[in-house]
Design an enzyme around this catalytic site. Structure first.
Site, PDB file in Angstrom:
ATOM      1  CB  CYS A 282      -5.473  -1.703   5.144  1.00  0.00           C
ATOM      2  SG  CYS A 282      -5.908  -0.232   6.146  1.00  0.00           S
TER       3      CYS A 282
ATOM      4  CB  CYS B  35      -4.970   1.966   4.241  1.00  0.00           C
ATOM      5  SG  CYS B  35      -4.654   1.177   5.833  1.00  0.00           S
ATOM      6  CG  ASP B  36      -5.130   0.577   0.525  1.00  0.00           C
ATOM      7  OD1 ASP B  36      -4.385   1.484   0.711  1.00  0.00           O
ATOM      8  OD2 ASP B  36      -4.798  -0.576   0.616  1.00  0.00           O
TER       9      ASP B  36
END
Ligand code: NAP
Length: 546
Positions: free
Chosen positions: A369, A372-373
């Protein structure tokens, strides 16, 4: 800004006597309901922030003229009480310090005067006034939180967010402490926290909200320690009867919910994980009609908010058992659904490379992701594996946020749309074609990858701190297997016009394969809902049985 502050205080103190008296009379009426005394402790230091010290004194004096319930004590910053209460800024106001942990760094003037007024009413009644839903969220929390809300006297949104925090502190005095920080009176703190817009909320030094939130979302952000954008009330019902139960809260499931409910079917949506599915972690969407460019999560929020107008959503709920029949019985980890029809819009799950190091270092540099990261890898070298639309979109996103990304693809050409491929060169993203990742190495976190060029047969070890994997998705067919649905040879759920081989069970979205676009998933959801409606009116399987 200071000009506005001045205007605020002039209005309060030197405006026409009649206005001031009218305001005081109104406040006096409100304060008649105060049932207890409210200790207020004001700390000021002569020569420091004089203007705000004066404003604080004048504002408190104004309110004290309306009630005898405000009991004021005043100290200088060099008094031992300042050390006892750890007060460092002038002016600082503490409210009922023996019973709750609420302090104000600044002076309650302008829009902030509303906060002071409401706070007095809450402290006077000792009732936070929070909704049952918010209380439920706060009751789940078991560790302390120190909340800082940056506010300003000229910000009309600030009172709402400040009150969210103050109500929470009154509801949970042992757990939640609150500091309201006026950015104009405390430019040093505003600078330190980069609070360039207000309101801005931190919990234990972590930014949890930008802007004013509904109180449930504030509580949820406080619980999760990151900004939340959707609040869905929980249901206590042990048994729920529906016409249609949709499993999956992605574009297919949400659209099906809207269409079915609008056809008059009592419909609910159950989602075990992330509402919106893959879309929620897509950095940018540029091909959803009507929205030229929209963040994936924003698009999901729009869809969920729309769907909630029609259907109840059960988030964080996993379907465990399906009993076929009329009606169908569906058991989740929380309750039993008795439903006339079931739509599986379960989508797809991330495909894995299946190489050494991938599982061991997942969460330690290996990620599926980028939205997200990605920010954790700013300024760092990462590789992104894949050749489809997801891989290219995510490579562009990573580059955009300052990650040094190299795209690695196993073939000599991409599967992604040309409009995206062209941007790779524009963005200056290095691309390694005909290259496979064979190994991900590192003791506790990713340190390097072993790459194999399948044209030259060369193998090399390349340093990298992150490996983002975007190599497609596999259909999520666990529930299809439980319900005895037939699959295609590619592993998708077999269907004919959204009907599966089991009467009463329907499918839509990525779990049936096909183009796998947001708009096609939504289209399938709409189509499936209409077929369900037709069948419930006139069940096709009963005709077949005759
Ligand atoms: P995808 O289109 O299936 O592409 C997967 C890519 O990963 C392919 O290039 C494939 O290589 C590669 N791959 C698969 N297994 C691999 C392995 N074991 N090792 C190395 N590489 C591997 O998947 P996606 O990009 O996630 O997209 C999924 C669906 O969503 C698609 O229909 C896509 O069009 C859609 N989508 C659309 C957009 C958009 O329209 N903007 C954005 C994102 C996703 P090969 O080419 O060699 O098979």
């Amino acid at each position: 800004m200071n000009q506005q502050k001045n205007e605020g205080i002039i209005e309060m103190n030197q405006g026409s006597d009649r206005n001031v008296q009218d305001a005081q009379r109104e406040i006096m009426k409100l304060f008649q309901g105060l049932s207890r005394e409210i200790p207020v402790v004001l700390f000021t230091q002569p020569g420091v922030n004089e203007m705000f010290n004066d404003y604080a004194k004048q504002a408190i004096r104004f309110f004290r003229q309306t009630t005898d319930k405000i009991v004021l004590r005043e100290y200088r910053l060099d008094h031992e009480k300042a050390a006892e209460y750890r007060v460092t800024h002038s002016p600082t106001i503490l409210f009922d310090p023996d019973n709750c942990h609420v302090r104000w760094l600044g002076a309650p003037i302008g829009e902030e005067a509303r906060i002071f007024l409401e706070l007095m009413l809450l402290l006077g009644s000792r009732d936070s006034g929070l909704t049952d839903d918010t209380r439920k969220i706060l009751n789940r929390m078991d560790s302390k939180r120190h909340v800082k809300v940056f506010i300003s006297g000229s910000c009309p949104y600030c009172p709402q967010q400040a009150m969210n925090a103050l109500r929470a502190a009154i509801e949970k005095p042992g757990l939640i402490s609150v500091e309201l920080v006026d950015t104009q009176a405390n430019p040093d703190l505003a600078e330190k926290y980069s609070a360039q817009s207000v309101p801005q909320t931190y919990a234990d030094e972590i930014l949890i909200a930008k802007g004013a939130q509904p109180e449930e979302l504030f509580a949820l952000s406080l619980e999760k320690m990151e900004q939340q954008t959707i609040f869905i009330p929980e249901s206590d019902a042990k048994e729920v009867e529906t016409d249609l139960l949709v499993v999956g809260g992605g574009p297919a499931g949400l659209t099906a919910g809207i269409y079915a409910a609008r056809s008059g079917l009592n419909t609910v949506v159950v989602e075990r994980g992330l509402l919106g599915g893959q879309v929620a972690t897509t950095p940018v969407v540029e091909n959803y009609p009507g929205l030229k460019q929209v963040g994936g999560k924003t698009l999901v929020d729009i869809m969920v908010t729309h769907a909630m107008e029609y259907v109840q959503i059960f988030p964080g709920e996993e379907v465990l058992e399906i009993e076929t029949g009329e009606p169908l019985i569906v058991r989740t980890n929380r309750r039993k659904f008795i439903t006339r029809s079931l739509l599986l819009a379960t989508g797809a799950v991330h495909r894995k490379l299946g190489i050494r190091g991938e599982e061991r270092l997942a969460g330690h540099g290996v990620s599926y992701c980028s939205t997200c990261d990605g920010p954790l890898f700013k300024g760092k070298k990462v590789i992104l594996v894949g050749g489809g639309n997801s891989a290219v979109t995510e490579a562009l996103h990573l580059k955009n946020i300052g990650v040094e990304v190299t795209l690695v693809h196993r073939r000599d050409e991409f599967r992604a749309q040309s409009v995206l491929i062209n941007r790779l060169a524009e963005y200056g993203i290095p691309v390694l074609l005909n290259t496979e990742v064979k190994d991900i190495t590192g003791d506790h976190k990713v340190e390097s990858v072993v790459l194999y060029n399948n044209k030259t047969n060369e193998t090399s070890s390349v340093p990298a701190e992150g490996v983002f994997i975007a190599i497609g998705y596999d259909p999520e067919v666990r529930l299809a297997n439980i319900a005895g649905l037939e699959l295609t040879s590619d592993g998708f759920i077999r269907h004919e016009n959204y009907r599966t081989n089991v009467p009463g069970i329907y499918v839509a979205g990525d779990v049936v394969g096909g183009f796998k676009q947001i708009v096609t998933a939504a289209g399938q959801g709409a189509g499936a809902a209409m077929v369900v409606f037709e069948d419930l009116m006139n069940p096709f399987w009963k005709h077949h049985q005759k």
